[in-house]
Design an enzyme around this catalytic site. Structure first.
Site, PDB file in Angstrom:
ATOM      1  N   ARG A 226      54.665  78.674  12.461  1.00  0.00           N
ATOM      2  CA  ARG A 226      53.214  78.901  12.560  1.00  0.00           C
ATOM      3  C   ARG A 226      52.988  80.399  12.446  1.00  0.00           C
ATOM      4  NH1 ARG A 226      48.610  76.373  16.475  1.00  0.00           N
ATOM      5  NH2 ARG A 226      49.014  74.682  15.021  1.00  0.00           N
TER       6      ARG A 226
ATOM      7  N   CYS B 117      40.249  68.349  15.124  1.00  0.00           N
ATOM      8  CA  CYS B 117      41.694  68.638  15.183  1.00  0.00           C
ATOM      9  C   CYS B 117      42.093  69.243  16.527  1.00  0.00           C
ATOM     10  CB  CYS B 117      42.098  69.532  14.022  1.00  0.00           C
ATOM     11  SG  CYS B 117      41.227  71.108  13.986  1.00  0.00           S
TER      12      CYS B 117
ATOM     13  N   HIS C 175      46.952  73.784   6.909  1.00  0.00           N
ATOM     14  CA  HIS C 175      47.491  73.146   8.116  1.00  0.00           C
ATOM     15  C   HIS C 175      47.909  71.725   7.699  1.00  0.00           C
ATOM     16  CE1 HIS C 175      48.419  72.344  12.143  1.00  0.00           C
ATOM     17  NE2 HIS C 175      47.243  72.419  12.726  1.00  0.00           N
TER      18      HIS C 175
ATOM     19  N   ASP D  19      36.130  71.468  12.965  1.00  0.00           N
ATOM     20  CA  ASP D  19      37.177  72.359  13.471  1.00  0.00           C
ATOM     21  C   ASP D  19      36.458  73.553  14.114  1.00  0.00           C
ATOM     22  OD1 ASP D  19      39.513  73.831  13.885  1.00  0.00           O
ATOM     23  OD2 ASP D  19      39.829  74.327  11.775  1.00  0.00           O
TER      24      ASP D  19
ATOM     25  N   ARG E 270      49.839  63.235  15.647  1.00  0.00           N
ATOM     26  CA  ARG E 270      50.624  64.373  15.165  1.00  0.00           C
ATOM     27  C   ARG E 270      52.114  64.087  15.387  1.00  0.00           C
ATOM     28  NH1 ARG E 270      48.230  69.378  15.116  1.00  0.00           N
ATOM     29  NH2 ARG E 270      50.159  69.940  14.037  1.00  0.00           N
TER      30      ARG E 270
ATOM     31  N   GLN F  72      48.508  68.727  10.202  1.00  0.00           N
ATOM     32  CA  GLN F  72      47.268  68.221  10.808  1.00  0.00           C
ATOM     33  C   GLN F  72      46.589  67.218   9.883  1.00  0.00           C
ATOM     34  OE1 GLN F  72      45.623  69.237  13.921  1.00  0.00           O
ATOM     35  NE2 GLN F  72      44.690  67.296  13.383  1.00  0.00           N
TER      36      GLN F  72
HETATM   37  N1   CP Z   1      45.392  71.014  16.158  1.00  0.00           N
HETATM   38  C1   CP Z   1      46.374  71.891  16.435  1.00  0.00           C
HETATM   39  O1   CP Z   1      47.148  72.294  15.565  1.00  0.00           O
HETATM   40  O2   CP Z   1      46.443  72.214  17.744  1.00  0.00           O
HETATM   41  P1   CP Z   1      47.344  73.378  18.380  1.00  0.00           P
HETATM   42  O3   CP Z   1      46.802  74.678  17.881  1.00  0.00           O
HETATM   43  O4   CP Z   1      47.195  73.200  19.862  1.00  0.00           O
HETATM   44  O5   CP Z   1      48.766  73.187  17.929  1.00  0.00           O
HETATM   45  N1  NVA Z   2      41.341  76.478  12.090  1.00  0.00           N
HETATM   46  C1  NVA Z   2      41.976  76.513  13.378  1.00  0.00           C
HETATM   47  C2  NVA Z   2      42.850  75.331  13.585  1.00  0.00           C
HETATM   48  C3  NVA Z   2      43.439  75.212  14.949  1.00  0.00           C
HETATM   49  C4  NVA Z   2      44.357  74.062  15.072  1.00  0.00           C
HETATM   50  C5  NVA Z   2      42.756  77.806  13.533  1.00  0.00           C
HETATM   51  O1  NVA Z   2      43.402  78.241  12.563  1.00  0.00           O
HETATM   52  O2  NVA Z   2      42.734  78.396  14.618  1.00  0.00           O
END
Ligand code: CP
Ligand code: NVA
Length: 297
Positions: free
Chosen positions: A101, A256, A128, A217, A284, A131
């Site tokens: 990440r 999400c 993502h 989101d 997930r 997701q």
């Molecule tokens: N939706 C999602 O990716 O959540 P987190 O940021 O908690 O991993």
């Molecule tokens: N768009 C959001 C998604 C979180 C899971 C972010 O990048 O923070």
């Protein structure tokens, strides 16, 4: 398939394969016939916060027989400036796979190239994929199929989640409508490259009318915190609430997570749809186990 770096890089058959395998992972949880990650050690290397992605990958890797370590990017030399290509070459000699990440999509791609071990994108600024693959699974689980779906994405239409939705719609052929103020609409170049039945409007009621899925989101994605005040003022009103839901009777309301009540969704609508939203989060785990098993085949 060696890596899972984006939805863009997948074709329809690969996506269908993951979704089918996710259903099997869910129905056989606790009783899997094989443990494809046994004797393997994976790392999660995260430069941004996470609850769902971290917990689901750590659990999933263990349930498939593997061992896992969590590396906060700031706790390793990467945080002090060691290049990703060197980090990848070291980790590639020790580990069997990595879940990353971070900010730049290029970093995940470079990691995959230099490490030569299976690499999974657990969120970048561009995509993502885990997701959205899970979300497709949740839609099929509820509505039976992706065919004929009309997904309305309300909010920050240029964020990673919206971008992965664009690629998913292009690959799987369902309709996607993005409702966002002009400043937060996806770039025209991306829409042209993706193709598919994707429309963009600043009118959220138009996007929501007769949709089968209403999706949102956060307005302020990770890394955009310095823009918070501006984003909140510009995205005000791009909210899933009771009024909007009336335009799409029977639609699945999805988020999400994490959710900011009173911003992209109101508290009442969130609670009324908590069953779907937390099943979406649970899925997930099952979908990512399908991805992990596929990558080590
Ligand atoms: N939706 C999602 O990716 O959540 P987190 O940021 O908690 O991993
Ligand atoms: N768009 C959001 C998604 C979180 C899971 C972010 O990048 O923070």
């Amino acid at each position: 398939m060696k890596n899972l770096l984006s939805v863009e890089a997948l074709d329809a058959a690969a996506i269908a394969g993951i979704l089918e395998s996710a259903a099997a992972m869910k129905s056989t949880r606790g009783n899997h016939a094989s443990h494809p990650l046994s004797h393997q050690c994976w790392a999660l290397m995260f430069s941004k916060s996470s609850t769902r992605t971290r917990v689901s990958f750590e659990t999933g890797i263990r349930e498939l027989g593997g061992d896992v370590m969590f590396l906060a990017a700031d706790d390793i030399q990467l945080g002090r400036g060691e290049p990703i290509c060197d980090t990848a070459r070291v980790m590639g000699r020790m580990l069997h796979g990595a879940v990353i990440r971070t900010f730049a999509q290029k970093d995940v791609e470079d990691f995959a190239d230099f490490s030569r071990i299976p690499t999974i994108n657990a969120l970048t600024d561009e995509e993502h994929p885990c997701q959205i693959l899970s979300d497709l699974f949740t839609i099929i689980e509820t509505h039976g199929s992706l065919e004929g779906q009309r997904v309305a994405f309300i909010g920050d239409g240029e964020c990673n989640v919206a971008r992965s939705w664009i690629w998913a719609a292009a690959r799987m052929g369902f309709e996607l409508r993005i409702a966002a103020p002009e400043e937060f609409q996806p770039p025209a170049e991306l829409l042209a490259r993706a193709g598919g039945r994707v429309s963009v409007t600043s009118d959220l009621r138009e996007a929501a009318a007769s949709a089968t899925v209403l999706y949102t989101d956060v307005w302020v994605s990770m890394g955009k915190e310095q823009e918070s005040a501006h984003r909140i003022s510009q995205l005000q009103g791009y909210q899933i609430n009771g009024e909007l839901c009336k335009l799409a009777p029977g639609a699945l309301v999805m988020h999400c997570l994490p959710a900011y009540r009173g911003k992209e969704i109101d508290a009442e609508t969130f609670e009324a749809n908590a069953g779907t939203i937390f099943r979406q989060a649970e899925n997930r785990l099952h979908t990512q186990k399908a991805i992990l098993a596929l990558l080590v085949q």
